[in-house]
Design a protein around this motif. Structure first.
Motif, PDB file in Angstrom:
ATOM      1  N   VAL A  71      40.898  67.972 106.977  1.00  0.00           N
ATOM      2  CA  VAL A  71      40.761  67.859 105.898  1.00  0.00           C
ATOM      3  C   VAL A  71      39.396  67.357 105.886  1.00  0.00           C
ATOM      4  O   VAL A  71      38.655  67.264 104.233  1.00  0.00           O
ATOM      5  CB  VAL A  71      41.462  66.764 105.136  1.00  0.00           C
ATOM      6  N   ALA A  72      39.028  66.674 106.090  1.00  0.00           N
ATOM      7  CA  ALA A  72      37.330  65.603 105.815  1.00  0.00           C
ATOM      8  C   ALA A  72      36.511  66.959 105.939  1.00  0.00           C
ATOM      9  O   ALA A  72      35.397  66.460 105.600  1.00  0.00           O
ATOM     10  CB  ALA A  72      37.109  65.121 107.807  1.00  0.00           C
ATOM     11  N   GLU A  75      36.805  68.751 102.956  1.00  0.00           N
ATOM     12  CA  GLU A  75      36.145  67.312 101.305  1.00  0.00           C
ATOM     13  C   GLU A  75      34.347  67.195 101.447  1.00  0.00           C
ATOM     14  O   GLU A  75      34.312  67.618 100.092  1.00  0.00           O
ATOM     15  CB  GLU A  75      36.513  65.948 101.731  1.00  0.00           C
ATOM     16  N   VAL A  80      39.024  70.718  98.563  1.00  0.00           N
ATOM     17  CA  VAL A  80      39.623  69.556  98.518  1.00  0.00           C
ATOM     18  C   VAL A  80      39.171  67.863  98.070  1.00  0.00           C
ATOM     19  O   VAL A  80      37.922  67.703  98.105  1.00  0.00           O
ATOM     20  CB  VAL A  80      40.927  69.032  99.696  1.00  0.00           C
ATOM     21  N   ALA A  81      40.172  67.539  97.313  1.00  0.00           N
ATOM     22  CA  ALA A  81      39.749  65.876  97.021  1.00  0.00           C
ATOM     23  C   ALA A  81      41.280  65.563  97.269  1.00  0.00           C
ATOM     24  O   ALA A  81      42.611  65.605  97.049  1.00  0.00           O
ATOM     25  CB  ALA A  81      39.386  66.401  95.844  1.00  0.00           C
ATOM     26  N   GLY A  82      40.769  63.716  97.454  1.00  0.00           N
ATOM     27  CA  GLY A  82      41.822  62.760  97.706  1.00  0.00           C
ATOM     28  C   GLY A  82      41.730  61.762  96.092  1.00  0.00           C
ATOM     29  O   GLY A  82      40.815  61.909  95.661  1.00  0.00           O
ATOM     30  N   ILE A  94      46.382  64.809  99.017  1.00  0.00           N
ATOM     31  CA  ILE A  94      45.110  65.571  99.514  1.00  0.00           C
ATOM     32  C   ILE A  94      45.337  67.155  98.312  1.00  0.00           C
ATOM     33  O   ILE A  94      46.576  67.537  97.738  1.00  0.00           O
ATOM     34  CB  ILE A  94      44.875  66.049 100.178  1.00  0.00           C
ATOM     35  N   THR A  96      43.709  70.674  95.758  1.00  0.00           N
ATOM     36  CA  THR A  96      42.486  71.344  95.933  1.00  0.00           C
ATOM     37  C   THR A  96      41.265  71.372  94.985  1.00  0.00           C
ATOM     38  O   THR A  96      41.874  70.666  93.357  1.00  0.00           O
ATOM     39  CB  THR A  96      43.182  72.781  96.054  1.00  0.00           C
ATOM     40  N   THR A  97      40.522  71.298  95.097  1.00  0.00           N
ATOM     41  CA  THR A  97      39.780  71.272  93.894  1.00  0.00           C
ATOM     42  C   THR A  97      39.383  73.058  93.561  1.00  0.00           C
ATOM     43  O   THR A  97      40.075  73.523  93.869  1.00  0.00           O
ATOM     44  CB  THR A  97      38.143  70.603  94.401  1.00  0.00           C
TER      45      THR A  97
END
Length: 143
Positions: A71-72, A75, A80-82, A94, A96-97
Motif C-alpha cells: 500500500v505504501a 500511495e 491509492v489514498a487513505g 484505503i 483507489t484514486t
C-alpha cells in the motif's frame, strides 16, 4: 463420443490454455511497472471498494506488514489514498484514486480490444464455436 475423451488430459489442457490466455491478456493491459501483489491489491480495491490494510491483507492471504509495504508503494505512485474510516476513526480506509481508476479502465479496454481483434480474425464457424465454448466455460465457472 464423450467416452473416448481423456477427461484428465482435457482438464489439464484447458487449465494450461486459460493460464496462457490470462498471461496474454495481462500483457495487453499493463498497469505499468507494478508488482503482481500491487496489481492484486488494486484490483481488489477496485472490485470491493475501500478497505483497511488488515482487511486487504486478509483478503489477499498475506501478512498485514507485507500489505502495508504494498500500500505504501501504491500511495507513493498516487494510485491509492487513505482516509479515516467514518465508522471507526482509529482505522484508515484505503481506496483507489481517480488516476488509478483511469489506469485500470484503460487496461481493461486494451485487453478487450486485443481479444476482440483476435476473435475478428477467426472464421464465422470458429466464432460460433467460440461462442458455444464460452457458454460452456460460463456454466463450469458458475458451478
Amino acid at each position: 463420443m464423450a467416452n473416448d475423451i481423456d477427461i484428465a488430459s482435457l482438464a489439464a489442457e484447458l487449465r494450461a490454455l486459460i493460464s496462457r490466455l490470462k498471461r496474454r491478456l495481462r500483457e495487453q493491459g499493463s498497469v505499468g511497472d507494478l508488482t503482481p501483489s500491487q496489481i492484486a491489491a488494486l484490483r481488489r480495491l477496485d472490485r470491493d471498494g475501500p478497505a483497511t490494510v488488515s482487511n486487504l491483507a486478509r483478503a489477499e492471504g498475506v501478512r498485514p506488514q507485507s500489505m502495508g509495504v504494498t500500500v505504501a508503494a501504491l500511495e507513493a505512485a498516487g494510485l491509492v489514498a487513505g482516509a479515516p474510516d467514518p465508522n471507526d476513526g482509529r482505522q484508515t480506509l484505503i481506496s483507489t484514486t481517480p488516476l488509478c481508476v483511469e489506469k485500470l479502465a484503460r487496461g481493461r479496454a486494451a485487453r478487450q480490444d486485443w481479444l476482440a481483434r483476435q476473435i475478428v480474425n477467426l472464421s464465422s464457424e470458429e466464432q460460433a464455436q467460440l461462442a458455444a465454448a464460452a457458454d460452456i466455460l460460463r456454466r463450469i465457472s458458475e458451478s
